[in-house]
Scaffold this motif. Sequence first.
Motif, mmCIF file in Angstrom:
data_model
loop_
_atom_site.group_PDB
_atom_site.id
_atom_site.type_symbol
_atom_site.label_atom_id
_atom_site.label_comp_id
_atom_site.label_asym_id
_atom_site.label_seq_id
_atom_site.Cartn_x
_atom_site.Cartn_y
_atom_site.Cartn_z
ATOM 1 N N ILE A 153 -12.061 -24.750 -0.685
ATOM 2 C CA ILE A 153 -11.527 -26.059 -0.306
ATOM 3 C C ILE A 153 -12.335 -26.593 0.868
ATOM 4 C CG2 ILE A 153 -9.495 -27.302 0.569
ATOM 5 C CD1 ILE A 153 -7.774 -25.126 -0.769
ATOM 6 N N ASN A 154 -12.674 -27.876 0.831
ATOM 7 C CA ASN A 154 -13.410 -28.530 1.905
ATOM 8 C C ASN A 154 -12.418 -29.317 2.763
ATOM 9 O OD1 ASN A 154 -15.093 -29.912 3.590
ATOM 10 N ND2 ASN A 154 -16.312 -30.886 1.995
ATOM 11 N N GLU A 155 -12.129 -28.828 3.971
ATOM 12 C CA GLU A 155 -11.155 -29.495 4.824
ATOM 13 C C GLU A 155 -11.712 -30.716 5.543
ATOM 14 O OE1 GLU A 155 -9.050 -27.049 7.565
ATOM 15 O OE2 GLU A 155 -7.646 -26.340 6.028
ATOM 16 N N SER A 156 -13.004 -30.994 5.400
ATOM 17 C CA SER A 156 -13.531 -32.225 5.980
ATOM 18 C C SER A 156 -13.396 -33.391 5.014
ATOM 19 C CB SER A 156 -15.004 -32.050 6.378
ATOM 20 O OG SER A 156 -15.858 -32.080 5.255
ATOM 21 N N ASN A 157 -12.667 -33.161 3.919
ATOM 22 C CA ASN A 157 -12.304 -34.237 3.010
ATOM 23 C C ASN A 157 -11.253 -35.129 3.664
ATOM 24 O OD1 ASN A 157 -13.391 -34.671 0.321
ATOM 25 N ND2 ASN A 157 -12.924 -32.528 -0.056
ATOM 26 N N PRO A 158 -10.989 -36.311 3.098
ATOM 27 C CA PRO A 158 -9.832 -37.078 3.565
ATOM 28 C C PRO A 158 -8.576 -36.210 3.561
ATOM 29 C CG PRO A 158 -11.134 -38.419 2.081
ATOM 30 C CD PRO A 158 -11.747 -37.046 2.072
ATOM 31 N N SER B 98 -7.401 -32.923 1.078
ATOM 32 C CA SER B 98 -7.404 -31.554 1.580
ATOM 33 C C SER B 98 -6.027 -30.918 1.468
ATOM 34 C CB SER B 98 -7.869 -31.552 3.040
ATOM 35 O OG SER B 98 -7.818 -30.259 3.582
ATOM 36 N N MET B 99 -4.996 -31.657 1.871
ATOM 37 C CA MET B 99 -3.635 -31.127 1.813
ATOM 38 C C MET B 99 -3.200 -30.885 0.370
ATOM 39 S SD MET B 99 -1.736 -33.366 4.782
ATOM 40 C CE MET B 99 -0.149 -32.644 4.389
ATOM 41 N N THR B 100 -3.565 -31.799 -0.523
ATOM 42 C CA THR B 100 -3.200 -31.645 -1.933
ATOM 43 C C THR B 100 -3.856 -30.413 -2.531
ATOM 44 O OG1 THR B 100 -2.965 -34.040 -2.176
ATOM 45 C CG2 THR B 100 -3.225 -32.764 -4.196
ATOM 46 N N ALA B 101 -5.122 -30.182 -2.178
ATOM 47 C CA ALA B 101 -5.834 -29.013 -2.704
ATOM 48 C C ALA B 101 -5.184 -27.717 -2.233
ATOM 49 C CB ALA B 101 -7.295 -29.071 -2.284
ATOM 50 N N GLN B 102 -4.822 -27.648 -0.951
ATOM 51 C CA GLN B 102 -4.221 -26.421 -0.425
ATOM 52 C C GLN B 102 -2.840 -26.170 -1.027
ATOM 53 O OE1 GLN B 102 -4.664 -25.409 3.718
ATOM 54 N NE2 GLN B 102 -6.125 -27.048 4.043
ATOM 55 N N GLN B 103 -2.057 -27.224 -1.195
ATOM 56 C CA GLN B 103 -0.749 -27.062 -1.828
ATOM 57 C C GLN B 103 -0.898 -26.625 -3.277
ATOM 58 O OE1 GLN B 103 1.142 -30.841 -1.221
ATOM 59 N NE2 GLN B 103 1.444 -30.516 0.971
ATOM 60 N N PRO C 56 -3.986 -15.122 -3.631
ATOM 61 C CA PRO C 56 -4.987 -16.159 -3.375
ATOM 62 C C PRO C 56 -5.945 -15.779 -2.251
ATOM 63 C CG PRO C 56 -2.900 -16.778 -2.382
ATOM 64 C CD PRO C 56 -2.652 -15.507 -3.145
ATOM 65 N N ASP C 57 -7.222 -15.965 -2.480
ATOM 66 C CA ASP C 57 -8.248 -15.861 -1.444
ATOM 67 C C ASP C 57 -8.815 -17.264 -1.234
ATOM 68 O OD1 ASP C 57 -7.919 -13.173 -1.132
ATOM 69 O OD2 ASP C 57 -9.595 -12.597 -2.403
ATOM 70 N N VAL C 58 -8.352 -17.952 -0.199
ATOM 71 C CA VAL C 58 -8.747 -19.336 0.061
ATOM 72 C C VAL C 58 -9.935 -19.343 1.010
ATOM 73 C CG1 VAL C 58 -8.003 -21.575 0.937
ATOM 74 C CG2 VAL C 58 -6.376 -20.120 -0.283
ATOM 75 N N HIS C 59 -11.048 -19.919 0.567
ATOM 76 C CA HIS C 59 -12.273 -19.978 1.368
ATOM 77 C C HIS C 59 -12.423 -21.410 1.916
ATOM 78 C CE1 HIS C 59 -13.614 -16.080 -0.339
ATOM 79 N NE2 HIS C 59 -12.998 -16.524 -1.422
ATOM 80 N N ILE C 60 -12.245 -21.576 3.207
ATOM 81 C CA ILE C 60 -12.338 -22.889 3.842
ATOM 82 C C ILE C 60 -13.798 -23.175 4.168
ATOM 83 C CG2 ILE C 60 -11.581 -24.336 5.747
ATOM 84 C CD1 ILE C 60 -9.365 -23.529 3.815
ATOM 85 N N LEU C 61 -14.316 -24.268 3.635
ATOM 86 C CA LEU C 61 -15.725 -24.600 3.827
ATOM 87 C C LEU C 61 -15.998 -25.059 5.256
ATOM 88 C CD1 LEU C 61 -18.140 -24.506 1.921
ATOM 89 C CD2 LEU C 61 -17.886 -26.959 1.577
ATOM 90 N N TYR C 62 -15.194 -26.007 5.739
ATOM 91 C CA TYR C 62 -15.324 -26.483 7.107
ATOM 92 C C TYR C 62 -13.932 -26.468 7.741
ATOM 93 C CZ TYR C 62 -19.879 -28.243 5.573
ATOM 94 O OH TYR C 62 -21.151 -28.342 5.061
#
Length: 375
Positions: A118-123, A127-132, A177-183
């Motif tokens: 997931i790229n947290e530097s998205n709007p 970003s929140m929708t992807a994580q949920q 889940p293994d969540v890899h945060i890009l930024y």
Amino acid sequence: MKEALILVLTHRFTRFALVMGIFYQFLFITVWMIGFGSVPAQMSKLKVAIINQDTSMSAQVQNDLKKHLPFQVQTAHSLPRAIEQLQQRKIVMIIEIPNGFFKDVRNLKTQAHLDYYINESNPMLASMTAQQSASQITEDFNQELTKRALQGILQGLHVPGNRAQTIVQQSMNRVVPDVHILYPVSNMGYIMSPMMFGMAGYVSAMILQLNLNNAIRDLGDKLAKWRRFQTRMIISVAASFVYAYIASTYLAAWGTPIRQGFLQLWVFQTTAEFAYMFLTQIPALLFGMYGLLFNIGMLIAQAIYSGASIPRMILPRLVNILGYVQPMPYAVEGVQNIVLGGPSVTRDGVALLVYAIVCLLLCFLISELKDRRQE
């Protein structure tokens, strides 16, 4: 008292303020409802990539995964290529099914890991929708695999009740889940900083141009016509450097991790200020103080078009197209990359510079025509 009220209410400035107050109620509600009203129905336009590294995994299981996703799903064959698309914000999430996943699912002594990128530097909304969604997908997957495990085991074995209950417990939570945060971004204020930069820069330029116009008008014949234009340009350019430096310094003082460096942020924001200065100058030259109406209208619209709060890909097509002819979307995207993390800002910087030059030429043309008309 009655006469005083009548005099004040019938004054042209008062009438203008009252009319504009009503007008902006409609403008704000209309623009924001168009933008945010499209969000629930258009969230399915967000794109997610699935990479299946487990060749032993059945197509049925992969199809079940796609059914759980409320997005447009595309199959990717290369993780580096998918990460590049994630950096460029063409997709909002990558789901990787690692090699040996299905084997781990069937082994009751191990846990199967499903990888999310997931790229947290998205709007913020994307970003929140992807994580949920990552959490929900994992939960749904667990339930589906638990059901399959029970059907396969209990049908083939005559298992006592206590033993069957133990098997059920062991079958739960098979996917982790293994969540890899890009930024990674630790503060929501940092996420909103690109929009704040855009709004602050535009408003400061708008106010300066309005007051410069009034000052030059009051000076009248004390300034030659070329001195008027030159003075306005010099002050605008100098103010752009100062405003951008103050904004960048203040943002850094809050502890914001500027990933691509302070100098690049200052230079880029200065370029954005050039575009704001010369754009807001056009209505001021054409309509004087009434140019504020057009500048505020463009400010409100760009708050939606910029993509800082709502991903532009889910906005109505016409609204999205309008964003390409305004400077703030380029400025917000550039600051997102510099502050939050992302690719090079060269494209956005060039777009802002071209925009500033075009607006500067229009300012020159309008000033020349006004001077000839006055002569």
